[in-house]
Design an enzyme around this catalytic site. Structure first.
Site, mmCIF file in Angstrom:
data_model
loop_
_atom_site.group_PDB
_atom_site.id
_atom_site.type_symbol
_atom_site.label_atom_id
_atom_site.label_comp_id
_atom_site.label_asym_id
_atom_site.label_seq_id
_atom_site.Cartn_x
_atom_site.Cartn_y
_atom_site.Cartn_z
ATOM 1 N N GLU A 1 0.831 -1.205 0.000
ATOM 2 C CA GLU A 1 0.000 0.000 0.000
ATOM 3 C C GLU A 1 0.862 1.249 0.000
ATOM 4 O O GLU A 1 1.981 1.263 0.504
ATOM 5 C CB GLU A 1 -1.005 -0.053 1.158
ATOM 6 C CG GLU A 1 -0.626 0.555 2.445
ATOM 7 C CD GLU A 1 -1.788 0.495 3.448
ATOM 8 O OE1 GLU A 1 -2.587 -0.448 3.441
ATOM 9 O OE2 GLU A 1 -1.855 1.411 4.273
ATOM 10 N N TYR B 1 -1.570 26.515 9.492
ATOM 11 C CA TYR B 1 -1.564 27.883 10.024
ATOM 12 C C TYR B 1 -0.744 28.790 9.099
ATOM 13 O O TYR B 1 0.405 28.492 8.802
ATOM 14 C CB TYR B 1 -0.999 27.883 11.450
ATOM 15 C CG TYR B 1 -1.898 27.097 12.383
ATOM 16 C CD1 TYR B 1 -2.931 27.718 13.077
ATOM 17 C CD2 TYR B 1 -1.747 25.710 12.512
ATOM 18 C CE1 TYR B 1 -3.789 26.988 13.898
ATOM 19 C CE2 TYR B 1 -2.599 24.975 13.320
ATOM 20 C CZ TYR B 1 -3.614 25.623 14.000
ATOM 21 O OH TYR B 1 -4.477 24.893 14.794
ATOM 22 N N HIS C 1 -8.645 3.628 -0.238
ATOM 23 C CA HIS C 1 -9.167 3.598 1.131
ATOM 24 C C HIS C 1 -10.216 4.701 1.259
ATOM 25 O O HIS C 1 -9.984 5.832 0.836
ATOM 26 C CB HIS C 1 -8.032 3.799 2.127
ATOM 27 C CG HIS C 1 -7.094 2.621 2.181
ATOM 28 N ND1 HIS C 1 -6.149 2.462 3.159
ATOM 29 C CD2 HIS C 1 -6.993 1.524 1.375
ATOM 30 C CE1 HIS C 1 -5.492 1.328 2.954
ATOM 31 N NE2 HIS C 1 -5.987 0.753 1.859
ATOM 32 N N GLY D 1 -11.126 5.886 10.037
ATOM 33 C CA GLY D 1 -10.168 6.994 10.126
ATOM 34 C C GLY D 1 -9.978 7.380 11.590
ATOM 35 O O GLY D 1 -10.712 6.915 12.472
ATOM 36 N N TYR E 1 -7.444 -5.751 14.008
ATOM 37 C CA TYR E 1 -6.347 -5.371 14.913
ATOM 38 C C TYR E 1 -5.899 -6.543 15.781
ATOM 39 O O TYR E 1 -6.516 -6.817 16.811
ATOM 40 C CB TYR E 1 -6.791 -4.190 15.793
ATOM 41 C CG TYR E 1 -7.186 -2.993 14.955
ATOM 42 C CD1 TYR E 1 -6.255 -2.006 14.646
ATOM 43 C CD2 TYR E 1 -8.457 -2.885 14.406
ATOM 44 C CE1 TYR E 1 -6.595 -0.944 13.825
ATOM 45 C CE2 TYR E 1 -8.807 -1.823 13.585
ATOM 46 C CZ TYR E 1 -7.870 -0.865 13.306
ATOM 47 O OH TYR E 1 -8.204 0.181 12.484
ATOM 48 N N GLN F 1 -3.850 -4.532 10.978
ATOM 49 C CA GLN F 1 -2.868 -3.534 11.391
ATOM 50 C C GLN F 1 -1.495 -4.219 11.394
ATOM 51 O O GLN F 1 -1.417 -5.445 11.542
ATOM 52 C CB GLN F 1 -3.230 -3.042 12.817
ATOM 53 C CG GLN F 1 -2.315 -1.991 13.387
ATOM 54 C CD GLN F 1 -2.263 -0.746 12.492
ATOM 55 O OE1 GLN F 1 -1.551 -0.760 11.477
ATOM 56 N NE2 GLN F 1 -2.977 0.295 12.849
HETATM 57 C C1 FAD Z 1 -5.282 -2.019 6.966
HETATM 58 C C2 FAD Z 1 -5.514 -0.627 7.492
HETATM 59 C C3 FAD Z 1 -5.564 0.443 6.614
HETATM 60 C C4 FAD Z 1 -5.790 1.751 7.081
HETATM 61 N N1 FAD Z 1 -5.820 2.795 6.192
HETATM 62 C C5 FAD Z 1 -6.061 4.034 6.642
HETATM 63 C C6 FAD Z 1 -6.148 5.140 5.733
HETATM 64 O O1 FAD Z 1 -6.005 4.994 4.534
HETATM 65 N N2 FAD Z 1 -6.390 6.372 6.250
HETATM 66 C C7 FAD Z 1 -6.579 6.576 7.598
HETATM 67 O O2 FAD Z 1 -6.805 7.718 8.004
HETATM 68 N N3 FAD Z 1 -6.515 5.557 8.471
HETATM 69 C C8 FAD Z 1 -6.272 4.293 8.031
HETATM 70 N N4 FAD Z 1 -6.212 3.254 8.928
HETATM 71 C C9 FAD Z 1 -6.363 3.541 10.357
HETATM 72 C C10 FAD Z 1 -7.838 3.448 10.841
HETATM 73 O O3 FAD Z 1 -8.613 4.430 10.185
HETATM 74 C C11 FAD Z 1 -7.840 3.663 12.357
HETATM 75 O O4 FAD Z 1 -7.225 2.585 12.991
HETATM 76 C C12 FAD Z 1 -9.176 4.007 12.995
HETATM 77 O O5 FAD Z 1 -8.925 4.439 14.323
HETATM 78 C C13 FAD Z 1 -10.161 2.854 13.087
HETATM 79 O O6 FAD Z 1 -10.658 2.517 11.877
HETATM 80 P P1 FAD Z 1 -11.597 1.201 11.701
HETATM 81 O O7 FAD Z 1 -12.023 1.214 10.300
HETATM 82 O O8 FAD Z 1 -10.931 0.009 12.240
HETATM 83 O O9 FAD Z 1 -12.828 1.640 12.646
HETATM 84 P P2 FAD Z 1 -14.091 0.881 13.218
HETATM 85 O O10 FAD Z 1 -14.219 -0.495 12.691
HETATM 86 O O11 FAD Z 1 -15.245 1.795 13.087
HETATM 87 O O12 FAD Z 1 -13.711 0.746 14.767
HETATM 88 C C14 FAD Z 1 -13.270 1.868 15.518
HETATM 89 C C15 FAD Z 1 -13.436 1.589 16.991
HETATM 90 O O13 FAD Z 1 -14.819 1.607 17.337
HETATM 91 C C16 FAD Z 1 -15.251 0.360 17.861
HETATM 92 N N5 FAD Z 1 -16.543 0.131 17.262
HETATM 93 C C17 FAD Z 1 -16.823 -0.266 16.010
HETATM 94 N N6 FAD Z 1 -18.156 -0.287 15.807
HETATM 95 C C18 FAD Z 1 -18.721 0.124 16.957
HETATM 96 C C19 FAD Z 1 -20.060 0.332 17.391
HETATM 97 N N7 FAD Z 1 -21.088 0.098 16.577
HETATM 98 N N8 FAD Z 1 -20.271 0.772 18.664
HETATM 99 C C20 FAD Z 1 -19.246 1.012 19.490
HETATM 100 N N9 FAD Z 1 -17.944 0.839 19.140
HETATM 101 C C21 FAD Z 1 -17.702 0.382 17.895
HETATM 102 C C22 FAD Z 1 -14.174 -0.649 17.472
HETATM 103 O O14 FAD Z 1 -14.066 -1.702 18.418
HETATM 104 C C23 FAD Z 1 -12.938 0.216 17.464
HETATM 105 O O15 FAD Z 1 -12.414 0.371 18.746
HETATM 106 C C24 FAD Z 1 -5.963 1.959 8.485
HETATM 107 C C25 FAD Z 1 -5.902 0.862 9.368
HETATM 108 C C26 FAD Z 1 -5.666 -0.408 8.889
HETATM 109 C C27 FAD Z 1 -5.584 -1.550 9.865
#
Ligand code: FAD
Length: 317
Positions: free
Chosen positions: A19, A58, A94, A125, A179, A210
């Site tokens: 990526e 800024y 993404h 994000g 994760y 991750q």
């Molecule tokens: C392979 C990979 C690629 C990535 N690419 C990018 C990128 O291009 N740009 C970027 O900015 N970031 C990227 N990230 C980082 C990611 O955006 C962050 O780790 C973010 O904090 C969580 O995203 P997620 O999609 O896992 O969130 P989610 O799946 O929404 O989860 C976020 C948190 O909320 C909790 N949760 C989920 N659903 C619920 C619910 N219904 N109620 C309560 N809690 C809930 C989960 O347990 C978790 O703790 C990437 C991460 C990985 C692993």
């Protein structure tokens, strides 16, 4: 072609993918090509391109600092289209909840559909850099699971507001994040796995993890995921450590632990050239073990120069 079809077509052979991060505004796309070129000999069937959310900058104006909001690394979909065109490989943009309204997301997905992009990674994000916690964008999706719902709806021809019957439906294959060391905000790994299962039940087709530096964490994660009924491919995401400062940066940014053995080996290195070499060796060993275990894809995080990933891939593929 869909990521899941690439996996099926490989018939158990581990695929090589990576990526990329879009360049900062004002820089040439040639930088990206220069990093992709050396990796093409390993035949990646698809390449991921990350998305960065908006941030504050800024600007000094009459002795005062004027705060502006901007996207410093725009162009994810454009880059995906350019790579697809230049190298004839599939690309995976993404797509984020944070920083995008559902309307903007729909616009982006429609662009992807027109461009023949068949895969997207659905991600929440992170918080903006000045925020302590993630706050959903007004009019945007709150969790990645909500984004999966929006994409699945579009696949059914269901747009946000329109009642028009769709004659050309998208059919996106959807990746989501997992994760092995638990997402930082999740109260437990079990909770996080339930939320991952929810994303899969809603329609996610595969998971990319991750980064991790200890394969045992990945193997355990897959075992636990299978126990709760997550049966889609779980693609390991790995990265060669490259500079001494990664000892602090990687845990801080990605909320992961580093194994003691790796930490002490990095600390023994005289300079970053040695760290880069050690990173290649560590990542090669990780890759070989994962490959032996029959993982469907080895997904490398390339955050800048790709010479170290090439060095790993040439020993593994
Ligand atoms: C392979 C990979 C690629 C990535 N690419 C990018 C990128 O291009 N740009 C970027 O900015 N970031 C990227 N990230 C980082 C990611 O955006 C962050 O780790 C973010 O904090 C969580 O995203 P997620 O999609 O896992 O969130 P989610 O799946 O929404 O989860 C976020 C948190 O909320 C909790 N949760 C989920 N659903 C619920 C619910 N219904 N109620 C309560 N809690 C809930 C989960 O347990 C978790 O703790 C990437 C991460 C990985 C692993």
């Amino acid at each position: 072609m869909k990521v899941t079809d690439h996996i099926k077509e490989a018939k158990g052979k581990t695929l090589f993918t990576f990526e990329l991060i879009p360049p900062k505004k004002g820089n040439s796309i040639q930088e990206l090509y220069d990093n992709i070129d050396p990796l093409m000999e390993f035949n990646p069937p698809f390449i991921d391109v990350t998305t960065s959310r908006e941030e504050y900058i800024y600007i000094e104006k009459g002795g005062l600092l004027d705060r502006k909001i901007t996207r410093m690394r725009p162009g994810t979909v454009g880059i995906c289209a350019a790579i697809k065109h230049k190298y004839n490989v599939d690309t995976v943009p993404h797509v984020l909840c944070g920083g995008f309204t559902k309307e903007e997301t729909e616009y982006l997905l429609v662009d992807c559909h027109y461009l023949g992009i068949e895969n997207v990674m659905a991600l929440r994000g992170d918080a903006m850099s000045h925020q302590k916690y993630f706050e959903p964008t007004k009019g945007g999706n709150e969790f990645a699971s909500d984004l999966v719902i929006q994409i699945k709806n579009l696949n059914k021809g269901k747009y946000l507001h329109e009642v028009i019957e769709s004659t050309s439906k998208s059919d996106f294959c959807i990746g989501v994040a997992g994760y092995p060391e638990k997402h930082i905000e999740a109260p437990s790994l079990d909770f996080d796995l339930k939320k991952l299962k929810q994303k899969v039940d809603l329609g996610a087709d595969y998971v990319v993890t991750q980064m991790f530096f200890d394969n045992k964490k990945y193997f355990k994660f897959v075992e636990e995921a299978r126990k709760v009924g997550i049966n889609v491919p779980i693609i390991p995401g790995i990265k060669p450590i490259a500079v001494k400062r990664h000892l602090q940066l990687l845990p801080q940014v990605f909320k992961i632990d580093l194994p003691e053995d790796l930490i002490s080996e990095v600390e023994k290195c005289k300079d970053n050239k040695e760290v880069r070499q050690l990173g290649v060796e560590w990542c090669t060993e990780q890759s070989k073990e994962l490959l032996k275990a029959g993982v469907p894809v080895l997904h490398y995080y390339s955050m800048g120069k790709s010479d170290n990933i090439k060095a790993v891939a040439s020993k593994v593929f």
